[in-house]
Design a protein around this motif. Sequence first.
Motif, PDB file in Angstrom:
ATOM      1  N   LYS A  54       0.667  -1.125  -0.124  1.00 31.41           N
ATOM      2  CA  LYS A  54      -0.134  -0.167  -0.002  1.00 31.41           C
ATOM      3  C   LYS A  54       0.914   1.087   0.022  1.00 31.41           C
ATOM      4  O   LYS A  54       0.506   2.231   0.825  1.00 31.41           O
ATOM      5  N   LEU A  55       1.983   1.307  -0.568  1.00 29.45           N
ATOM      6  CA  LEU A  55       2.887   2.244  -0.998  1.00 29.45           C
ATOM      7  C   LEU A  55       2.283   3.298  -2.048  1.00 29.45           C
ATOM      8  O   LEU A  55       1.939   2.539  -2.988  1.00 29.45           O
ATOM      9  N   PRO A  56       2.483   4.562  -2.160  1.00 33.98           N
ATOM     10  CA  PRO A  56       1.837   5.502  -3.152  1.00 33.98           C
ATOM     11  C   PRO A  56       2.709   5.036  -4.316  1.00 33.98           C
ATOM     12  O   PRO A  56       4.001   5.077  -4.372  1.00 33.98           O
ATOM     13  N   VAL A  57       1.989   4.568  -5.533  1.00 33.30           N
ATOM     14  CA  VAL A  57       2.728   4.576  -6.836  1.00 33.30           C
ATOM     15  C   VAL A  57       2.410   5.868  -7.652  1.00 33.30           C
ATOM     16  O   VAL A  57       1.222   6.280  -7.920  1.00 33.30           O
ATOM     17  N   PRO A  58       3.382   6.419  -8.132  1.00 30.73           N
ATOM     18  CA  PRO A  58       3.423   7.783  -8.772  1.00 30.73           C
ATOM     19  C   PRO A  58       2.507   7.450 -10.118  1.00 30.73           C
ATOM     20  O   PRO A  58       2.451   6.597 -10.766  1.00 30.73           O
ATOM     21  N   ALA A  59       2.033   8.668 -10.487  1.00 27.75           N
ATOM     22  CA  ALA A  59       0.951   8.676 -11.801  1.00 27.75           C
ATOM     23  C   ALA A  59       1.710   8.161 -12.886  1.00 27.75           C
ATOM     24  O   ALA A  59       1.409   7.618 -13.672  1.00 27.75           O
ATOM     25  N   ASP A  60       3.112   8.641 -12.869  1.00 28.88           N
ATOM     26  CA  ASP A  60       3.674   8.309 -14.175  1.00 28.88           C
ATOM     27  C   ASP A  60       4.146   6.774 -14.140  1.00 28.88           C
ATOM     28  O   ASP A  60       4.241   6.527 -15.486  1.00 28.88           O
ATOM     29  N   VAL A  61       4.314   6.264 -13.126  1.00 33.81           N
ATOM     30  CA  VAL A  61       4.322   4.763 -13.387  1.00 33.81           C
ATOM     31  C   VAL A  61       3.149   4.129 -13.809  1.00 33.81           C
ATOM     32  O   VAL A  61       3.177   3.196 -14.885  1.00 33.81           O
ATOM     33  N   TYR A  62       1.899   4.557 -13.722  1.00 38.94           N
ATOM     34  CA  TYR A  62       0.743   4.036 -14.079  1.00 38.94           C
ATOM     35  C   TYR A  62       0.543   4.561 -15.685  1.00 38.94           C
ATOM     36  O   TYR A  62       0.248   3.701 -16.424  1.00 38.94           O
ATOM     37  N   GLU A  63       1.065   5.705 -15.837  1.00 38.97           N
ATOM     38  CA  GLU A  63       0.688   6.258 -17.126  1.00 38.97           C
ATOM     39  C   GLU A  63       1.777   5.712 -18.112  1.00 38.97           C
ATOM     40  O   GLU A  63       1.489   5.399 -19.386  1.00 38.97           O
ATOM     41  N   THR A  64       2.954   5.258 -17.897  1.00 40.55           N
ATOM     42  CA  THR A  64       3.868   4.558 -18.750  1.00 40.55           C
ATOM     43  C   THR A  64       3.780   3.111 -18.907  1.00 40.55           C
ATOM     44  O   THR A  64       3.813   2.512 -19.900  1.00 40.55           O
ATOM     45  N   SER A  65       3.192   2.559 -17.777  1.00 37.17           N
ATOM     46  CA  SER A  65       2.629   1.316 -17.926  1.00 37.17           C
ATOM     47  C   SER A  65       1.353   1.109 -18.832  1.00 37.17           C
ATOM     48  O   SER A  65       1.250   0.327 -19.736  1.00 37.17           O
ATOM     49  N   ALA A  66       0.483   2.141 -18.810  1.00 35.29           N
ATOM     50  CA  ALA A  66      -0.706   2.288 -19.777  1.00 35.29           C
ATOM     51  C   ALA A  66      -0.055   2.353 -21.194  1.00 35.29           C
ATOM     52  O   ALA A  66      -0.680   2.064 -22.244  1.00 35.29           O
ATOM     53  N   VAL A  67       0.894   3.213 -21.563  1.00 35.75           N
ATOM     54  CA  VAL A  67       1.609   3.224 -22.706  1.00 35.75           C
ATOM     55  C   VAL A  67       2.168   2.105 -23.332  1.00 35.75           C
ATOM     56  O   VAL A  67       1.808   1.809 -24.577  1.00 35.75           O
ATOM     57  N   ARG A  68       2.681   1.350 -22.382  1.00 43.03           N
ATOM     58  CA  ARG A  68       3.108   0.094 -23.015  1.00 43.03           C
ATOM     59  C   ARG A  68       2.140  -0.739 -23.307  1.00 43.03           C
ATOM     60  O   ARG A  68       2.303  -1.844 -24.244  1.00 43.03           O
ATOM     61  N   GLY A  69       0.881  -0.796 -22.302  1.00 48.97           N
ATOM     62  CA  GLY A  69      -0.258  -1.548 -22.588  1.00 48.97           C
ATOM     63  C   GLY A  69      -0.807  -1.365 -24.023  1.00 48.97           C
ATOM     64  O   GLY A  69      -1.233  -2.292 -24.769  1.00 48.97           O
ATOM     65  N   ALA A  70      -0.797  -0.036 -24.424  1.00 47.77           N
ATOM     66  CA  ALA A  70      -1.488   0.552 -25.756  1.00 47.77           C
ATOM     67  C   ALA A  70      -0.796  -0.116 -26.861  1.00 47.77           C
ATOM     68  O   ALA A  70      -1.220  -0.533 -27.752  1.00 47.77           O
ATOM     69  N   ILE A  71       0.571   0.192 -26.715  1.00 45.59           N
ATOM     70  CA  ILE A  71       1.416  -0.567 -27.880  1.00 45.59           C
ATOM     71  C   ILE A  71       1.541  -1.853 -27.775  1.00 45.59           C
ATOM     72  O   ILE A  71       1.379  -2.417 -29.068  1.00 45.59           O
ATOM     73  N   PHE A  72       1.293  -2.802 -26.857  1.00 46.31           N
ATOM     74  CA  PHE A  72       1.236  -4.326 -26.833  1.00 46.31           C
ATOM     75  C   PHE A  72       0.000  -4.564 -27.489  1.00 46.31           C
ATOM     76  O   PHE A  72      -0.143  -5.489 -28.365  1.00 46.31           O
ATOM     77  N   GLN A  73      -1.137  -3.809 -27.240  1.00 54.29           N
ATOM     78  CA  GLN A  73      -2.446  -4.218 -27.922  1.00 54.29           C
ATOM     79  C   GLN A  73      -2.416  -3.901 -29.397  1.00 54.29           C
ATOM     80  O   GLN A  73      -2.997  -4.655 -30.058  1.00 54.29           O
ATOM     81  N   THR A  74      -1.375  -2.999 -29.853  1.00 59.89           N
ATOM     82  CA  THR A  74      -1.549  -2.540 -31.064  1.00 59.89           C
ATOM     83  C   THR A  74      -0.768  -3.518 -32.065  1.00 59.89           C
ATOM     84  O   THR A  74      -1.105  -4.146 -33.087  1.00 59.89           O
ATOM     85  N   VAL A  75       0.570  -3.832 -31.345  1.00 58.45           N
ATOM     86  CA  VAL A  75       1.471  -5.023 -32.012  1.00 58.45           C
ATOM     87  C   VAL A  75       0.388  -6.294 -31.992  1.00 58.45           C
ATOM     88  O   VAL A  75       0.565  -7.106 -33.133  1.00 58.45           O
ATOM     89  N   GLN A  76      -0.063  -6.601 -31.060  1.00 58.84           N
ATOM     90  CA  GLN A  76      -1.027  -7.841 -30.989  1.00 58.84           C
ATOM     91  C   GLN A  76      -2.249  -7.986 -31.813  1.00 58.84           C
ATOM     92  O   GLN A  76      -3.012  -8.944 -31.809  1.00 58.84           O
ATOM     93  N   GLN A  77      -2.734  -6.779 -32.399  1.00 55.39           N
ATOM     94  CA  GLN A  77      -3.872  -6.803 -33.153  1.00 55.39           C
ATOM     95  C   GLN A  77      -4.294  -7.639 -33.999  1.00 55.39           C
ATOM     96  O   GLN A  77      -3.211  -8.108 -35.050  1.00 55.39           O
TER      97      GLN A  77
END
Length: 275
Positions: free
Chosen positions: A18-41
């Motif tokens: 339950k340590l605070p996770v910075p917003a940019d960690v989640y945002e960069t993770s989301a960027v990775r996810g978006a790229i992965f979904q596009t590559v795997q389309q």
Amino acid sequence: MSQVPAALTAVQAAERRKLPVPADVYETSAVRGAIFQTVQQLDPERPPLPETAAEVEQVIREYAATLQTLDLTRSAASRFQDEADEMFVRAVRAAVPAWIAGMRKEFGTLVGVVQKAAAKLPDSLDLIDPSRMNWTDPGHTAAYTKAEGAVVQLEQLIADRADIVRVAGGDGGKDNALFAVAALPEPTAERVVAHDWKTLHPVISQWRDLRHQPVARWVYLVRQDQLTLSLATPGEVRQRAIQVQRWRDAGFAMRSAHTVSGGRAAVQQYLAETA
């Protein structure tokens, strides 16, 4: 080798505690996810074959254009993957010091619980063992139960810390598990000449000997007064490990001299050069 798995593990450990996770960690993770979904389309379903020859060429041409666009899109997206991974890892790595700092309060609290329990446990470490405890003594039983509960939590906290720091390169070095939670004093010429290493080295050796007895090991750590207990960042662990070698090498420098004054001078010179 990609540090993404280590970064993902670090985030999971931070969330678990339950340590605070910075917003940019989640945002960069989301960027990775978006790229992965596009590559795997997946390719779109093939359109039904027209019933007339006049329509076939147009349908095929349109389908080919769709496939070509999708192939180019997937190929283009794949070129961003490494950069996205690096962004994510950097964001996680930057969060590590704050996460370690956030764990220090709980670490201190748990160490305090062990200290209070240790005062009521047998003086002999050999007796701080489930197979040798005097379970008819209610004072010892209560103290051991409290110490054991705190040690279980300490071991989990330290394991989570290890998961977190791995993305920053890990701790490395010998006795890193000790130096993750304890620090040697800074060597000084006075302490080296006074042979204080003879009182410091046994503490490390005893800690090693108790590796299979976690409760006794922590009781020993809170009872000794040579090392300072504190949760370390990865860089601090390496610095603490280096202190061992500085103590030893300073002793070698002292013994290489032919006089007491020469030994002190040699120690001072060595410590100044390695400060």
